[in-house]
Structures are given as structure tokens and as C-alpha cells.
Motif scaffolding. Structure first.
Motif, PDB file in Angstrom:
ATOM      1  N   GLN A   1      -1.796  19.730  -4.691  1.00  0.00           N
ATOM      2  CA  GLN A   1      -0.461  19.719  -4.100  1.00  0.00           C
ATOM      3  C   GLN A   1       0.299  20.976  -4.536  1.00  0.00           C
ATOM      4  N   GLN A   3       3.225  23.312  -5.474  1.00  0.00           N
ATOM      5  CA  GLN A   3       4.568  23.142  -6.011  1.00  0.00           C
ATOM      6  C   GLN A   3       5.111  24.492  -6.435  1.00  0.00           C
ATOM      7  N   GLY A  26      -0.913  24.146  -8.029  1.00  0.00           N
ATOM      8  CA  GLY A  26      -1.585  23.524  -6.901  1.00  0.00           C
ATOM      9  C   GLY A  26      -2.363  24.463  -6.013  1.00  0.00           C
ATOM     10  N   ASP A 102       5.203  28.004   2.072  1.00  0.00           N
ATOM     11  CA  ASP A 102       5.646  27.037   1.069  1.00  0.00           C
ATOM     12  C   ASP A 102       6.921  27.556   0.416  1.00  0.00           C
TER      13      ASP A 102
END
Length: 113
Positions: A1, A3, A26, A102
Motif C-alpha cells: 500500500q 503511503q 509501499g 499518488d
């Protein structure tokens, strides 16, 4: 994941300095370019700085000579050293990985006397 966690924002007087951090996890940190953006109240989010995997950097004209982006691959962290801060630098500052779009949650920088 994936982050991205920004920190280091604060209230500072004009002419002061701050160092922002973006801790990443991640994904393989050293393989990605990172960027800093900022969004001032009532304004669109704007790009501030970029650092590539090999350490090449680019800056928004208005921060050139005052801000420095850097990275520590051993710590999976990107930094934004901000010197000679001005009122107009007040904004929420975000870290971004452009390859995946992101974003972190942002950290508030307020320049005020």
C-alpha cells in the motif's frame, strides 16, 4: 500500500526557514521521481519542485534560490528546505509521485508576522 506522509509544516515569520519531509512507503522509493506541490487558500494547486531518481532537480521560478528539494533513499524520505520564506509561500504543501499520481495528505505552512 502506497503511503506518502508529509510533515514539518508550521507557522513561521517572513524570512524564516522550514524543512518539510515526505516519508514514503509501499513501493521501491529509489526508482521514482518525487514532486512537491502547494495550494494556497482560494488558489489552484501548483507545482513547486521535482527531484528525479538520479537527483536532478527543477523548481518553480518564484522559489528558485530559496527552496531546495532533496532525497534520502536510505530513509525513503524526500525533503523540501524552504528559506527566506515570504507571505505568498503560505499554503498546504503536498508530496506527489507523478508516475502513479499518488499524493500525501499535505502539511500546512503559514508565513505570518
Amino acid at each position: 500500500q502506497v503511503q506518502l506522509v508529509e510533515s514539518g509544516g508550521d507557522l513561521v515569520q517572513p524570512g524564516g526557514s522550514l524543512r518539510l519531509s515526505c516519508a514514503a512507503s509501499g513501493f521501491p522509493f529509489d526508482l521514482y521521481t518525487f514532486e512537491w506541490y502547494r495550494q494556497a487558500p482560494g488558489k489552484q494547486r501548483e507545482w513547486v519542485a521535482r527531484i528525479t531518481t538520479v537527483g536532478n532537480t527543477n523548481y518553480l521560478d518564484s522559489v528558485k534560490g530559496r527552496f531546495t528539494i532533496s532525497r534520502d533513499n536510505a530513509k525513503n524520505t524526500v525533503f523540501l528546505q524552504m528559506n527566506s520564506l515570504k507571505f505568498e509561500d503560505t499554503a498546504v504543501y503536498y508530496c506527489r509521485v507523478p508516475a502513479n499520481n499518488d499524493w500525501g495528505q499535505g502539511t500546512q505552512v503559514t508565513v505570518s508576522s
